[in-house]
Design a protein around this motif. Structure first.
Motif, PDB file in Angstrom:
ATOM      1  N   SER A  54       0.886  -1.213   0.029  1.00 35.92           N
ATOM      2  CA  SER A  54      -0.152  -0.130   0.086  1.00 35.92           C
ATOM      3  C   SER A  54       0.949   1.358   0.126  1.00 35.92           C
ATOM      4  CB  SER A  54      -0.896  -0.154   1.200  1.00 35.92           C
ATOM      5  OG  SER A  54      -0.244   0.022   2.465  1.00 35.92           O
ATOM      6  N   ALA A  70      -4.082   5.343   1.903  1.00 34.14           N
ATOM      7  CA  ALA A  70      -4.239   4.127   2.414  1.00 34.14           C
ATOM      8  C   ALA A  70      -4.198   3.971   3.917  1.00 34.14           C
ATOM      9  CB  ALA A  70      -2.872   3.441   1.939  1.00 34.14           C
ATOM     10  N   TYR A 128      -9.216  -5.651   0.358  1.00 35.36           N
ATOM     11  CA  TYR A 128      -7.828  -5.741   0.203  1.00 35.36           C
ATOM     12  C   TYR A 128      -7.143  -6.786  -0.536  1.00 35.36           C
ATOM     13  CZ  TYR A 128      -8.490  -1.258   3.027  1.00 35.36           C
ATOM     14  OH  TYR A 128      -8.751  -0.083   3.411  1.00 35.36           O
ATOM     15  N   GLY A 148      -5.587   3.800  -2.245  1.00 39.19           N
ATOM     16  CA  GLY A 148      -5.470   2.228  -1.555  1.00 39.19           C
ATOM     17  C   GLY A 148      -6.257   2.083  -0.300  1.00 39.19           C
TER      18      GLY A 148
END
Length: 484
Positions: A321, A327, A388, A480
Motif C-alpha cells: 500500500s 491508504a 484488500y 489504496g
C-alpha cells in the motif's frame, strides 16, 4: 456510501454506431456519460484521466466527478451545512496538505450533545446486543442507500454490521442513534470507527464515518447535519480531529473519485433483476458462455488465511500500500479483524510458497447483498466486493529506474499477470460461494485486471472525502483505501 449501482455493459466488445456528425444531439452531461460508457475500456480510462486534468480549472476532482457521473456539483453557497465545516471548497486547488483548523483543546470541546427536535432523543446503539443490532439492521435495510432507479438497496446483515462497527479500538460512544422519544423507535444512525490513515506522506489517526441513515419519512427534519456535528463532537473528545468518508454524491470537495466495475458471475439472474441487460446481438446462452469460469483455482499454494498468517499479511499489505497516495496503515490486530474469513461476511486467502512457506500474496472480498425491489422472480442480489489484496513487486529492478513514469509502467508490467491470475481465482471462489456478481472500484491496481477478466463499467461512482484536512488531489489508481 455509494448506491449499489448497475452494470452498463455486459460485453466489452459491444460498440454502438454513433449518429451522423450533423445529427448528433447536444452533448449534455447525461449524454456524455452514456457515450463514455459505450466506449472501449482503454478509451474510457484515457478520457477519465484527461477529464481529471481539465477539471483542475473547474473545481478539480469535484469537476471531474461531475462530468464523469453526470451530476453537477452545487455551489458552496448551496451547501448550507458543508460551507460551515472545515472542508475544501469546490474552487480550491490544494497544493500543500495539512489541517484546515487546528486541534481543539479538550476543555474547549462542547461537553453536551447537540440539541435535537423535541420529539427525538439521542441513543447509543449497542451493536453487541442482538435486539439493538436487529433494530439497526431494519433501519438500514428499509432506509439506506438505493441506486438512482430505486431497483436495489443495500442489505447489511447483522454479522456484517458487527464486523464493520467493532474493529480494534472501537468506541461505543461513536455508534450514535436517534430515537422517537415517545416510543423509542430507532429512526436515524451514524457511526465512526478509528483508523490510522496515510495521506500522501502523513499518517493520521482518523475516524471513518459510515452508515449515516435517516428514516425516509423524516428527511425533512434536517437530522443528518446534527448527526454529523454530534459524531464530530464525540471524536473531538477522544482527541481525533480528522475524518474520512465516502458518498455517491458530489460534496465539497472530493479528494478522489472512483467508478464501480462489475463482473457477472450469474448472468441470467443479473439480467432478470435488471442489474444487467442483454446487449444487441447477444443471446443469453452466449452471455453465459462468455462469463463462464473454471471450476477450480489455478494458483499453487492458495489457501484460506489463518491466524498464523497475520504478521506476514500485515507486513505485505503495508509494503504494497506504500505505492498509493491514501491508504490505511494496518497493525496486526487490524489484519486479524478485517482479513481473516468470517462465514457469510468476508473471505481472506493467502498464497504460501510450497517450498519456502513464505506468504507471497493475499486477497480478500466481502459480502454485501442488495434487496431487489419489486421484482417478481428475485428478492436478493448476492454481491461480492473486492477488498484488500497485495502481490509481490519486483522492487530490486524498479529501484534502478529513475524516471517515475517508466518505473510506474515497469511496476504495472511486473505485477499484471500475477494479479490477474489471483483475481481470477477470487472470481472462481466467489462463484463457488453463490455470489451473483463481483464488484470492484477502479482504485489500487484494479485497472490491471478488470478488462482481461471481463468486468464492465457500472453507473455508480464513489467520492472520497477528508474532514478538516487539505489534500492534493488523488487519481483513482492511487487510492489504496477501501471503505465498506
Amino acid at each position: 456510501m455509494s448506491g449499489p449501482g448497475k452494470n452498463n455493459n455486459n460485453n466489452k466488445n459491444n460498440k454502438e454506431v454513433s449518429p451522423a456528425a450533423g445529427n448528433k444531439p447536444a452533448l449534455t452531461a447525461q449524454r456524455f456519460q452514456q457515450e463514455l460508457a459505450n466506449a472501449p475500456a482503454d478509451v474510457q480510462d484515457k478520457l477519465r484521466a484527461l477529464l481529471q486534468q481539465l477539471a483542475l480549472g473547474a473545481g478539480g476532482a469535484a469537476g471531474a466527478a461531475a462530468v464523469g457521473s453526470g451530476k453537477e456539483p452545487k455551489s458552496m453557497d448551496e451547501h448550507k451545512f458543508w460551507k460551515t465545516q472545515p472542508v475544501v471548497s469546490h474552487d480550491e486547488v490544494v497544493e500543500v496538505d495539512g489541517a484546515i483548523e487546528e486541534d481543539v483543546p479538550l476543555d474547549q470541546v462542547r461537553a453536551t450533545p447537540y440539541p435535537l427536535p423535541k420529539e427525538f432523543e439521542w441513543s447509543l446503539v449497542d451493536v453487541e446486543n442482538d435486539k439493538e443490532i436487529k433494530e439497526l439492521y431494519e433501519l438500514l435495510t428499509l432506509n439506506y442507500v438505493e441506486d438512482d432507479d430505486a431497483m436495489f438497496r443495500f442489505d447489511y446483515s447483522a454479522e456484517f454490521l458487527k464486523w464493520a462497527l467493532l474493529p480494534p479500538g472501537w468506541k461505543k460512544a461513536w455508534h450514535i442513534g436517534v430515537r422517537v422519544a415517545s416510543n423509542k423507535k430507532l429512526v436515524a444512525f451514524i457511526s465512526g470507527i478509528p483508523q490510522d490513515v496515510r495521506v500522501h506522506t502523513t499518517v493520521k489517526r482518523m475516524v471513518e464515518i459510515n452508515f449515516l441513515c435517516v428514516h425516509k419519512k423524516l428527511r425533512s427534519k434536517r437530522l443528518a447535519p446534527v448527526l454529523i456535528k454530534e459524531v464530530t463532537r464525540r471524536t473531538h473528545l477522544e482527541g481525533i480531529f480528522q475524518a474520512v468518508y465516502t458518498a455517491g454524491v458530489v460534496l465539497p470537495k472530493p479528494m478522489a473519485t472512483c467508478r464501480y466495475f462489475h463482473r457477472s458471475l450469474n448472468p441470467k439472474k443479473l439480467v432478470e433483476t435488471g442489474f444487467s441487460h442483454l446487449a444487441r446481438n447477444m443471446t443469453m446462452a452466449r452471455l453465459i458462455k462468455l462469463n463462464k469460469l473454471d471450476d477450480h483455482t489455478s494458483t499453487p499454494g492458495l489457501r484460506a488465511m489463518e491466524e498464523k498468517d497475520v504478521a506476514a499479511v500485515a507486513a505485505l499489505m503495508n509494503k504494497y500500500s506504500a505505492h498509493f497516495n491514501v491508504a490505511p496503515h494496518f497493525q496486526e490486530a487490524d489484519v486479524r479483524h478485517w482479513l481473516i474469513s468470517r462465514p457469510g461476511v468476508v473471505w481472506g486467502y493467502v498464497v504460501e510458497d510450497p517450498e519456502s512457506k513464505e506468504i507471497t500474496d493475499f486477497f480478500s472480498f466481502y459480502s454485501l447483498p442488495s434487496t431487489v425491489i419489486n421484482n417478481p422472480k428475485h428478492s436478493t442480489l448476492n454481491a461480492a466486493y473486492s477488498f484488500y489484496y497485495a502481490v509481490q513487486t519486483p522492487d530490486a529492478a524498479l529501484s534502478k529506474i529513475e524516471d517515475v513514469a517508466e518505473r510506474e509502467k515497469a511496476r504495472a508490467e511486473g505485477i499484471k499477470g500475477r494479479l490477474t491470475t489471483l483475481m481470477q481465482d477470487a472470481l472462481i471462489l466467489a462463484r463457488q460461494n453463490d455470489f451473483d456478481v463481483f464488484n470492484a472500484l477502479n482504485l489500487m491496481d484494479n485497472a490491471l485486471f478488470t478488462e482481461d477478466l471481463r468486468f464492465g463499467p457500472g453507473d455508480g461512482y464513489l467520492h472520497f472525502y477528508l474532514y478538516n484536512w487539505r489534500c492534493r488531489e488523488i487519481s483513482s489508481e492511487k487510492v489504496g483505501l477501501v471503505m465498506l
